[in-house]
Design a protein around this motif. Structure first.
Motif, PDB file in Angstrom:
ATOM      1  N   CYS A  73     -11.422   9.317  -3.645  1.00  0.00           N
ATOM      2  CA  CYS A  73     -10.543   9.170  -5.061  1.00  0.00           C
ATOM      3  C   CYS A  73      -9.429   8.022  -4.979  1.00  0.00           C
ATOM      4  CB  CYS A  73      -9.927  10.415  -5.093  1.00  0.00           C
ATOM      5  SG  CYS A  73      -8.631  10.869  -3.938  1.00  0.00           S
ATOM      6  N   PRO A  74      -9.032   7.546  -6.026  1.00  0.00           N
ATOM      7  CA  PRO A  74      -7.918   6.488  -5.874  1.00  0.00           C
ATOM      8  C   PRO A  74      -6.773   6.831  -5.206  1.00  0.00           C
ATOM      9  CG  PRO A  74      -8.585   7.058  -8.106  1.00  0.00           C
ATOM     10  CD  PRO A  74      -9.256   8.146  -7.104  1.00  0.00           C
ATOM     11  N   ALA A  75      -6.343   7.927  -4.878  1.00  0.00           N
ATOM     12  CA  ALA A  75      -5.334   8.503  -4.006  1.00  0.00           C
ATOM     13  C   ALA A  75      -5.399   8.014  -2.424  1.00  0.00           C
ATOM     14  CB  ALA A  75      -4.676   9.736  -4.200  1.00  0.00           C
ATOM     15  N   CYS A  76      -6.707   8.755  -2.141  1.00  0.00           N
ATOM     16  CA  CYS A  76      -7.024   8.685  -0.813  1.00  0.00           C
ATOM     17  C   CYS A  76      -7.507   6.978  -0.613  1.00  0.00           C
ATOM     18  CB  CYS A  76      -8.526   9.464  -0.566  1.00  0.00           C
ATOM     19  SG  CYS A  76      -7.940  11.179  -0.590  1.00  0.00           S
ATOM     20  N   THR A  77      -7.741   6.391  -1.455  1.00  0.00           N
ATOM     21  CA  THR A  77      -8.011   5.042  -1.333  1.00  0.00           C
ATOM     22  C   THR A  77      -6.910   4.231  -1.095  1.00  0.00           C
ATOM     23  OG1 THR A  77     -10.184   4.892  -2.539  1.00  0.00           O
ATOM     24  CG2 THR A  77      -9.283   2.805  -2.186  1.00  0.00           C
ATOM     25  N   GLN A  78      -5.803   4.649  -1.959  1.00  0.00           N
ATOM     26  CA  GLN A  78      -4.601   4.035  -1.622  1.00  0.00           C
ATOM     27  C   GLN A  78      -3.776   4.386  -0.131  1.00  0.00           C
ATOM     28  OE1 GLN A  78      -1.826   5.261  -4.586  1.00  0.00           O
ATOM     29  NE2 GLN A  78      -2.122   3.540  -5.907  1.00  0.00           N
TER      30      GLN A  78
ATOM     31  N   ARG B 253      -0.369  19.982  -9.679  1.00  0.00           N
ATOM     32  CA  ARG B 253      -0.255  19.794 -11.067  1.00  0.00           C
ATOM     33  C   ARG B 253      -1.482  18.449 -11.131  1.00  0.00           C
ATOM     34  NH1 ARG B 253       5.303  19.944 -10.974  1.00  0.00           N
ATOM     35  NH2 ARG B 253       5.572  17.673 -10.704  1.00  0.00           N
ATOM     36  N   ASP B 254      -1.459  17.697 -10.255  1.00  0.00           N
ATOM     37  CA  ASP B 254      -2.299  16.509 -10.482  1.00  0.00           C
ATOM     38  C   ASP B 254      -2.819  15.937  -9.121  1.00  0.00           C
ATOM     39  OD1 ASP B 254      -3.720  14.298 -11.127  1.00  0.00           O
ATOM     40  OD2 ASP B 254      -2.065  13.066 -11.974  1.00  0.00           O
ATOM     41  N   PRO B 255      -4.055  16.116  -8.907  1.00  0.00           N
ATOM     42  CA  PRO B 255      -4.626  15.843  -7.484  1.00  0.00           C
ATOM     43  C   PRO B 255      -4.265  14.094  -7.118  1.00  0.00           C
ATOM     44  CG  PRO B 255      -6.451  16.364  -8.742  1.00  0.00           C
ATOM     45  CD  PRO B 255      -5.265  16.681  -9.531  1.00  0.00           C
ATOM     46  N   MET B 256      -3.805  13.222  -7.932  1.00  0.00           N
ATOM     47  CA  MET B 256      -3.690  11.898  -7.702  1.00  0.00           C
ATOM     48  C   MET B 256      -2.112  11.642  -7.533  1.00  0.00           C
ATOM     49  SD  MET B 256      -6.574  10.723  -7.754  1.00  0.00           S
ATOM     50  CE  MET B 256      -7.552  12.405  -7.010  1.00  0.00           C
ATOM     51  N   ASP B 257      -1.224  12.549  -7.648  1.00  0.00           N
ATOM     52  CA  ASP B 257       0.160  12.477  -7.453  1.00  0.00           C
ATOM     53  C   ASP B 257       0.502  12.986  -6.054  1.00  0.00           C
ATOM     54  OD1 ASP B 257       0.617  11.666  -9.908  1.00  0.00           O
ATOM     55  OD2 ASP B 257       1.364  13.236 -10.784  1.00  0.00           O
ATOM     56  N   ARG B 258       0.637  12.181  -4.997  1.00  0.00           N
ATOM     57  CA  ARG B 258       1.159  12.444  -3.811  1.00  0.00           C
ATOM     58  C   ARG B 258       2.085  11.851  -3.229  1.00  0.00           C
ATOM     59  NH1 ARG B 258      -5.174  12.110  -1.541  1.00  0.00           N
ATOM     60  NH2 ARG B 258      -6.105  13.288  -3.257  1.00  0.00           N
ATOM     61  N   VAL B 259       2.853  12.462  -2.319  1.00  0.00           N
ATOM     62  CA  VAL B 259       3.910  11.664  -1.346  1.00  0.00           C
ATOM     63  C   VAL B 259       3.301  11.379  -0.145  1.00  0.00           C
ATOM     64  CG1 VAL B 259       5.973  11.951   0.081  1.00  0.00           C
ATOM     65  CG2 VAL B 259       5.780  13.071  -2.247  1.00  0.00           C
ATOM     66  N   ILE B 260       3.054  10.057   0.178  1.00  0.00           N
ATOM     67  CA  ILE B 260       2.057   9.514   1.165  1.00  0.00           C
ATOM     68  C   ILE B 260       2.954   9.769   2.438  1.00  0.00           C
ATOM     69  CG2 ILE B 260       1.053   7.348   1.981  1.00  0.00           C
ATOM     70  CD1 ILE B 260       0.959   6.326  -0.834  1.00  0.00           C
ATOM     71  N   ALA B 261       4.067   9.368   2.585  1.00  0.00           N
ATOM     72  CA  ALA B 261       4.977   9.481   3.882  1.00  0.00           C
ATOM     73  C   ALA B 261       6.462   9.440   3.587  1.00  0.00           C
ATOM     74  CB  ALA B 261       4.504   8.250   4.854  1.00  0.00           C
ATOM     75  N   VAL B 262       7.366  10.104   4.390  1.00  0.00           N
ATOM     76  CA  VAL B 262       8.622   9.912   4.410  1.00  0.00           C
ATOM     77  C   VAL B 262       8.946   9.501   5.951  1.00  0.00           C
ATOM     78  CG1 VAL B 262      10.604  11.230   4.447  1.00  0.00           C
ATOM     79  CG2 VAL B 262       8.686  12.133   3.047  1.00  0.00           C
ATOM     80  N   LYS B 263       9.279   8.205   5.978  1.00  0.00           N
ATOM     81  CA  LYS B 263       9.603   7.659   7.011  1.00  0.00           C
ATOM     82  C   LYS B 263      11.149   7.525   7.456  1.00  0.00           C
ATOM     83  CE  LYS B 263       5.502   4.527   6.764  1.00  0.00           C
ATOM     84  NZ  LYS B 263       4.976   3.229   6.883  1.00  0.00           N
ATOM     85  N   LYS B 264      11.560   7.750   8.660  1.00  0.00           N
ATOM     86  CA  LYS B 264      12.849   7.735   9.135  1.00  0.00           C
ATOM     87  C   LYS B 264      12.984   6.355   9.626  1.00  0.00           C
ATOM     88  CE  LYS B 264      16.020  10.721  11.671  1.00  0.00           C
ATOM     89  NZ  LYS B 264      16.131  11.914  12.520  1.00  0.00           N
ATOM     90  N   THR B 265      14.125   5.678   9.042  1.00  0.00           N
ATOM     91  CA  THR B 265      14.772   4.537   9.708  1.00  0.00           C
ATOM     92  C   THR B 265      16.104   4.403  10.176  1.00  0.00           C
ATOM     93  OG1 THR B 265      15.356   3.775   7.485  1.00  0.00           O
ATOM     94  CG2 THR B 265      13.056   3.299   8.214  1.00  0.00           C
ATOM     95  N   LYS B 266      16.498   3.345  10.630  1.00  0.00           N
ATOM     96  CA  LYS B 266      17.897   3.362  11.170  1.00  0.00           C
ATOM     97  C   LYS B 266      18.895   3.735   9.826  1.00  0.00           C
ATOM     98  CE  LYS B 266      17.025   0.213  15.008  1.00  0.00           C
ATOM     99  NZ  LYS B 266      17.121  -1.154  15.467  1.00  0.00           N
ATOM    100  N   GLU B 267      18.486   2.924   8.876  1.00  0.00           N
ATOM    101  CA  GLU B 267      19.324   3.140   7.792  1.00  0.00           C
ATOM    102  C   GLU B 267      19.474   4.301   6.784  1.00  0.00           C
ATOM    103  OE1 GLU B 267      18.039  -0.317   5.555  1.00  0.00           O
ATOM    104  OE2 GLU B 267      19.142  -1.847   7.005  1.00  0.00           O
ATOM    105  N   GLY B 268      18.019   5.068   7.021  1.00  0.00           N
ATOM    106  CA  GLY B 268      18.114   6.382   6.179  1.00  0.00           C
ATOM    107  C   GLY B 268      16.489   6.613   6.228  1.00  0.00           C
ATOM    108  N   LEU B 269      15.973   6.934   4.862  1.00  0.00           N
ATOM    109  CA  LEU B 269      14.666   7.404   4.739  1.00  0.00           C
ATOM    110  C   LEU B 269      14.092   6.603   3.550  1.00  0.00           C
ATOM    111  CD1 LEU B 269      15.216  11.274   4.158  1.00  0.00           C
ATOM    112  CD2 LEU B 269      14.279  10.177   6.394  1.00  0.00           C
ATOM    113  N   ILE B 270      12.598   6.185   3.853  1.00  0.00           N
ATOM    114  CA  ILE B 270      11.748   5.634   2.866  1.00  0.00           C
ATOM    115  C   ILE B 270      10.561   6.669   2.502  1.00  0.00           C
ATOM    116  CG2 ILE B 270      10.279   3.553   2.429  1.00  0.00           C
ATOM    117  CD1 ILE B 270      11.818   2.045   4.416  1.00  0.00           C
TER     118      ILE B 270
END
Length: 162
Positions: free
Chosen positions: A70-75, A112-129
């Motif tokens: 699917c487009p989300a898994c491809t991304q 709600r929509d299978p294409m809407d996903r949070v891919i990652a929450v990365k912790k950095t020195k300055e905060g979160l991405i």
């Protein structure tokens, strides 16, 4: 000046071959049958993605089935994203709360929509991405974070088109 003559330093348009219709759109027209994502098992039927085959309402039970990403898994596979939220200067006591809130919000969006996903929450020195598959999901999540944590300052910037 005649129409056929070109002005020095002016570029001419290179029309070349016309693009195929499928190349002009991000998502092509809905084909016959069902496409099932081989990773997340989302099903594409009649121009819409569903969470599974049980949600598809079809009278014809002999539909051809194709397995693709699917487009989300491809991304996610290509390490691409559409939305990114950067949170800086987070107090230690709120960091885990923001991560939990983001993951819960991502699960609700995926419901709600299978294409809407949070891919990652990365912790950095300055905060979160936080990266998402949809830019609108990133906007909604940033608004919700701003409402929840009222001392936060929100800045939105859109990158120019390639």
């Amino acid at each position: 000046m005649a129409q056929n003559q070109s002005v020095p330093g002016q570029k001419k348009w290179k029309n070349g071959e016309p693009k195929q219709r499928s190349e002009l759109h991000e998502f092509t027209h809905g084909g016959k049958g069902v496409v099932i994502c081989s990773v997340c098992r989302a099903a594409y039927f009649k121009k819409r993605w569903y969470h599974g085959l049980e949600k598809i309402d079809s009278d014809n039970q002999n539909l051809p089935v194709v397995f693709k990403l699917c487009p989300a898994c491809t991304q996610i596979k290509n390490r691409q994203f559409e939305g990114q939220i950067t949170i800086k200067n987070i107090p230690k006591k709120y960091e885990s709360e923001i991560v939990n809130f983001t993951n819960a919000y991502g699960r609700r969006a995926t419901d709600r929509d299978p294409m809407d996903r949070v891919i990652a929450v990365k912790k950095t020195k300055e905060g979160l991405i936080i990266t998402t598959t949809e830019n609108q999901l990133a906007l909604k999540l940033s608004r919700k974070l701003k409402q929840t944590f009222s001392k936060a300052v929100k800045e939105i910037s859109f990158s120019p088109s390639p």
